[in-house]
Design a protein around this motif. Structure first.
Motif, mmCIF file in Angstrom:
data_model
loop_
_atom_site.group_PDB
_atom_site.id
_atom_site.type_symbol
_atom_site.label_atom_id
_atom_site.label_comp_id
_atom_site.label_asym_id
_atom_site.label_seq_id
_atom_site.Cartn_x
_atom_site.Cartn_y
_atom_site.Cartn_z
ATOM 1 N N ASN A 118 0.938 -1.260 0.138
ATOM 2 C CA ASN A 118 0.124 0.069 -0.089
ATOM 3 C C ASN A 118 0.846 1.354 -0.018
ATOM 4 O OD1 ASN A 118 -2.568 1.275 0.082
ATOM 5 N ND2 ASN A 118 -2.290 1.692 2.473
ATOM 6 N N CYS A 120 1.197 4.989 1.072
ATOM 7 C CA CYS A 120 0.684 5.722 1.934
ATOM 8 C C CYS A 120 1.113 7.283 1.870
ATOM 9 C CB CYS A 120 0.880 5.127 3.233
ATOM 10 S SG CYS A 120 0.252 3.621 3.753
ATOM 11 N N GLU A 121 0.326 8.177 2.413
ATOM 12 C CA GLU A 121 0.721 9.472 2.667
ATOM 13 C C GLU A 121 1.210 9.944 4.104
ATOM 14 O OE1 GLU A 121 -2.031 12.560 0.748
ATOM 15 O OE2 GLU A 121 -2.976 10.956 -0.453
ATOM 16 N N SER A 122 0.998 9.080 4.851
ATOM 17 C CA SER A 122 1.514 9.384 6.384
ATOM 18 C C SER A 122 2.069 8.142 7.024
ATOM 19 C CB SER A 122 0.663 9.984 7.012
ATOM 20 O OG SER A 122 -0.508 9.123 7.538
ATOM 21 N N ASP A 124 1.393 7.511 9.981
ATOM 22 C CA ASP A 124 0.411 6.904 10.650
ATOM 23 C C ASP A 124 -0.788 6.106 9.837
ATOM 24 O OD1 ASP A 124 -1.047 6.808 13.322
ATOM 25 O OD2 ASP A 124 -2.871 7.703 12.380
ATOM 26 N N GLU A 125 -0.947 6.370 8.715
ATOM 27 C CA GLU A 125 -1.776 5.761 7.786
ATOM 28 C C GLU A 125 -0.935 4.460 7.673
ATOM 29 O OE1 GLU A 125 -3.260 5.737 3.069
ATOM 30 O OE2 GLU A 125 -2.266 7.546 4.059
ATOM 31 N N SER A 126 0.095 4.383 7.214
ATOM 32 C CA SER A 126 0.969 3.033 7.001
ATOM 33 C C SER A 126 0.848 2.148 8.182
ATOM 34 C CB SER A 126 2.330 3.555 6.692
ATOM 35 O OG SER A 126 3.055 4.004 7.842
ATOM 36 N N GLN A 128 -1.241 2.111 10.469
ATOM 37 C CA GLN A 128 -2.562 1.284 10.758
ATOM 38 C C GLN A 128 -2.978 0.200 9.618
ATOM 39 O OE1 GLN A 128 -4.315 1.963 13.425
ATOM 40 N NE2 GLN A 128 -2.956 3.194 14.029
ATOM 41 N N TRP A 129 -2.512 0.686 8.466
ATOM 42 C CA TRP A 129 -2.643 -0.104 7.525
ATOM 43 C C TRP A 129 -1.983 -1.598 7.502
ATOM 44 C CZ3 TRP A 129 -0.151 -2.939 3.626
ATOM 45 C CH2 TRP A 129 -0.956 -3.486 2.432
#
Length: 139
Positions: A118, A120-122, A124-126, A128-129
């Protein structure tokens, strides 16, 4: 944002390892890699990363891998083809990009990777994913 600056990093039990080409944060279920500026990632670098991961987690544990592209560097995209043949412990990968070049590189890496990736732009997003994908596969 570097992992050490990430507010939620304190919520993850982790060990920091410094190698000549970057810093790695080994958490319980995932690794965050922050490679140095202007290095070139070839098979010899990837082998050293793989060995370090095996030393920490063994070969039977399925983990996530986050490439936190806080610095600009080059990568031979074919290393991911070889990596997936040699090592099968990476269940999911996330690539965090911070500029247009980082996004283009991440897109290219994703095309060559055999694992679930994936972009990701941040950070945190990475995280969580990765956690949702690792937990899903362990249940």
């Amino acid at each position: 944002m570097r992992f050490e600056e990430y507010n939620n990093s304190v919520n993850f039990n982790h060990k920091k390892i410094q190698l000549p080409f970057g810093e790695f944060f080994l958490c319980d279920n995932f690794v965050v890699a922050e490679l140095k500026y202007e290095i070139h990632v070839d098979w010899s670098v990837v082998q050293k990363i793989g060995e370090m991961i095996i030393e920490q987690y063994g070969t039977s544990e399925k983990i996530g891998f986050i490439s936190n592209k806080v610095n600009s560097y080059s990568i031979d995209p074919y290393v991911w083809v070889t990596f997936s043949k040699e090592y099968d412990f990476i269940e999911a990968s996330a690539i965090v990009w911070y500029n247009d070049v980082g996004f283009m590189t991440a897109t290219l890496e994703k095309m060559f990777s055999k694992s679930n990736v994936n972009i990701c732009e941040s950070l945190d997003e990475s995280v969580q994913w990765i956690l949702s994908n690792i937990i899903d596969t362990k249940n």
